[in-house]
Design an enzyme around this catalytic site. Sequence first.
Site, PDB file in Angstrom:
ATOM      1  N   HIS B  54      77.324  69.684   3.203  1.00 33.55           N
ATOM      2  CA  HIS B  54      77.636  71.071   2.893  1.00 33.55           C
ATOM      3  C   HIS B  54      78.662  71.521   3.934  1.00 33.55           C
ATOM      4  O   HIS B  54      79.101  70.729   4.742  1.00 33.55           O
ATOM      5  CB  HIS B  54      76.403  71.983   2.923  1.00 33.55           C
ATOM      6  CG  HIS B  54      75.254  71.412   3.676  1.00 33.55           C
ATOM      7  ND1 HIS B  54      73.958  71.586   3.338  1.00 33.55           N
ATOM      8  CD2 HIS B  54      75.203  70.611   4.767  1.00 33.55           C
ATOM      9  CE1 HIS B  54      73.172  70.956   4.166  1.00 33.55           C
ATOM     10  NE2 HIS B  54      73.902  70.361   5.045  1.00 33.55           N
ATOM     11  N   CYS B 185      71.732  64.655  31.025  1.00 33.24           N
ATOM     12  CA  CYS B 185      72.033  65.817  30.194  1.00 33.24           C
ATOM     13  C   CYS B 185      72.595  66.912  31.099  1.00 33.24           C
ATOM     14  O   CYS B 185      72.088  67.149  32.197  1.00 33.24           O
ATOM     15  CB  CYS B 185      70.767  66.304  29.506  1.00 33.24           C
ATOM     16  SG  CYS B 185      71.016  67.847  28.616  1.00 33.24           S
TER      17      CYS B 185
END
Lengths: 511, 511
Positions: B54, B185
Amino acid sequence: MAQVSKNNGEGPDKRVWMTYGGCVYDVTDFIGNHPGGSHKILLAAGGPIEPHWHDLPQRYMEKMLIGELHPSDQEKVDEIMDKLSEESDPYENEPTRSPLLKVHNETPMNAEVPADILNSQYITPVSEFYIRHHHPVPLLSKEQEEAFRLDVDLSLLSGQKQTAKLSLAQIKSLPKVEVTSTLQCSGNRRSGFNDLRETSGTPWSQGAISTAKWGGARLVDVLMLASEQLAIEQEPAEGVYCTSKSHSISSLPETLQNVQRLLDQHPNLQHIRFESLDGMLSSIDVGKALSPFGDVIIAYEMNDGILNREHGYPLRVIVPGYAAVRSPKWVSRLELAEEEAEGAWHRGLNYKILPPSVHNASEVDLEQMPGLSEVSVFSGITKVSRVVEASGDAVQRLVPGETVLVKASGWAWAGGGRNIVRVDVTGNNGKTWESTNITHGFNQPYGRAWAWVFWECPSIPATVCEDGISVELCCKGVDKAFNTQPESSDGMWNVRGLGNNSWFRLRHKVV
Amino acid sequence: MAQVSKNNGEGPDKRVWMTYGGCVYDVTDFIGNHPGGSHKILLAAGGPIEPHWHDLPQRYMEKMLIGELHPSDQEKVDEIMDKLSEESDPYENEPTRSPLLKVHNETPMNAEVPADILNSQYITPVSEFYIRHHHPVPLLSKEQEEAFRLDVDLSLLSGQKQTAKLSLAQIKSLPKVEVTSTLQCSGNRRSGFNDLRETSGTPWSQGAISTAKWGGARLVDVLMLASEQLAIEQEPAEGVYCTSKSHSISSLPETLQNVQRLLDQHPNLQHIRFESLDGMLSSIDVGKALSPFGDVIIAYEMNDGILNREHGYPLRVIVPGYAAVRSPKWVSRLELAEEEAEGAWHRGLNYKILPPSVHNASEVDLEQMPGLSEVSVFSGITKVSRVVEASGDAVQRLVPGETVLVKASGWAWAGGGRNIVRVDVTGNNGKTWESTNITHGFNQPYGRAWAWVFWECPSIPATVCEDGISVELCCKGVDKAFNTQPESSDGMWNVRGLGNNSWFRLRHKVV
């Protein structure tokens, strides 16, 4: 001495003798190995060494001893030396210096840029560039200038003694590269440590830093030129069987183009050593030296003019983003090496940052501590003034604790090519921070930001100090790796007073 | 739809049609440009796009519109979509995970390594490696695996669309390089910021960091292989006049060996972009990507085994010393580019550290702020225990303010390959610092220290806190550029809670 003088390297057997302290040495086989460069040792060929050097390395000398000088000849040498020591001042040929610099020491010259002119121009004028020497500034006679050669020792590649000798003209014939790079003494801001506990060295304020546009040849191109010279000299005669060229000098240009292959073939190539006319020994790691992104050059220009004596004439290494001690002036010799440079400036205490817990350097194993290379993030405030409203209320009495508005400007810089992404400033000891505007130097290439930035902040709320007349501003830079400056110097104090990059603090009168 | 299905790229004219929302598009000319890679867009060839994606980029689609789908056909598509949305859970194929990890979020999976096992092994076991995903873990069918190609887009060099497609076998045929690298991270230790002021993102403690030995091909070798493939495919037929090869793909191997020349010839080559099967877009600067000292690899092994799905099967980029977001998993496309990657992860707020003065990101021009790349110096304390004397007095009551001895251990790491030269630890908030012993990881190559170190300190004087039962320890690492960690998080707080490398503080019960 008459007999010695015949062995000056120009006789039929090309032997070179010298005398020292009444002994005669045959140094012929040592010339190529001399750490000061062969052109330097040859100054004493066929005569006494004393007028040229003291402190000879005894371990080398013993092997070369071949006889004794007649006592009456040694007496003549001693007389010459007495006369020289009366007459000569090693600092008599120092260059003329700008009266604008703040001198900490005359011999050798150590002088910083006062805060009020530090930020007046992005490229520091040559005459106002800070000076940090370890020795007298070398002076070359016309003859010495003509005879000057940069020795490039590539012996590591072949395992045989192989030193090329490059003239200035040859180096200038290489493509010229220009690098705008800041240089900073590793002891810049040392004075801030001394308030906490005494350190050794020049008590620099914030001015042992300057920026110039350096012009010269890429270090890699100089190495390639040297290898080409050696390859031509040593080309085997026709018909001579050549076993393998894989480790020979002649393959260097090809492998230097492909640094990866050079490293694979020569894993012991770890450092490039530099030696200077003033005796300075230094080195850098091969990663910095050979990276196409390292921008290391052998400079012969400064700010578009010929590099002057003060800053390294005829040649100076520029290692952008490293402590300035690794950008030696007056460089006369390069060497591919397995180990870092010998000497106090690389292996000794002089340029090593010890832990804050160490008050006595003899407690630690210096070999376990790296010498300085890349520089951490630094910044400074050079101008502050009160933001005065139209009513002219700046002259009123101030109440301690109240807030006034000030504007400020300054500089920031990080080593390793790490761009400054931000400078923050506070007038209340970090309770709130203002972002500043970078006015100069913002658009340097990513990861190759070798020069400082200038910043300014038009409006900083600042708390009036107890004295009712001053405020204290602090600034901190942030580099592209988001390293920033620690709040206080306490946790980074070290015996030699190096690398003080805590928040820059400035008390300023606003009334 | 019957008509559309004939245009699936396999007809005589090789046209590719697709439908979306009742419209029919001819995407033939777009395939090579598709940011998701042509193999991905071809999944929808001759049929509806809806089951695959989408959020299509409308500005591209309009130009390709060629007609409308029969309403009854679109109804069928809608029915399929309804059924899919009822049945399918995008997270139904997630790998099985170790119960040892501390999970912050399930979909996508975000899980850190608890402190008590963070330092148990220098190389983190694959099953205990921290997990930070943005999407479901891609699952390739057997057919998709066989059809998998790494697209390498070298169009920038020639100005013409030129994308090589490399099979896994081809990449594995290149010389295998092993790099032990820590990944962290960018939000590690974010929770420490939240005490000060709320930030957005996973409230990581210290465990969003792990270390593995990665095996793969050098990025440079992959680019060279791609250029060789394209050169062979596009070799001009005999007799065809070839104007110039200086900017052609076929000269890439030669210029990549000589990176300097490549940069001189292609000054617009500034970034290497990465695209992943999960839609992740990322990029790194050309200086890191192409430096022979950068050690960037396309990995297919982790800790000597095949890279698993969780950590990037079949291919993952490893960019040592950079924030882990620049080492994307499941990489399917590389591209030489003039500008950094598009998308939120590179240009948006997600991985940008804003100034502490900014509480609302809409106040700033994000384009002026660099995305994260190199990591600053980090450290942590994972184990503390009281040093108990023979008399067993550890169980006595303690008086607040008195000093007890503790021992501690932990880790430290800096980005950019900057070796950790020292870790200091204090039990009295920095009044005195103890030097620690580096037990693992000390002898990494200079400037290429991509992995963490472990440290321990056998005896730290620590002040007993007000509660009479605990002490507070802090540690800070120092990297080879003598960057260190700031005392407090206050001056580095930022909206996204990134890069919190203030002194690591740990309160620990000693009674």
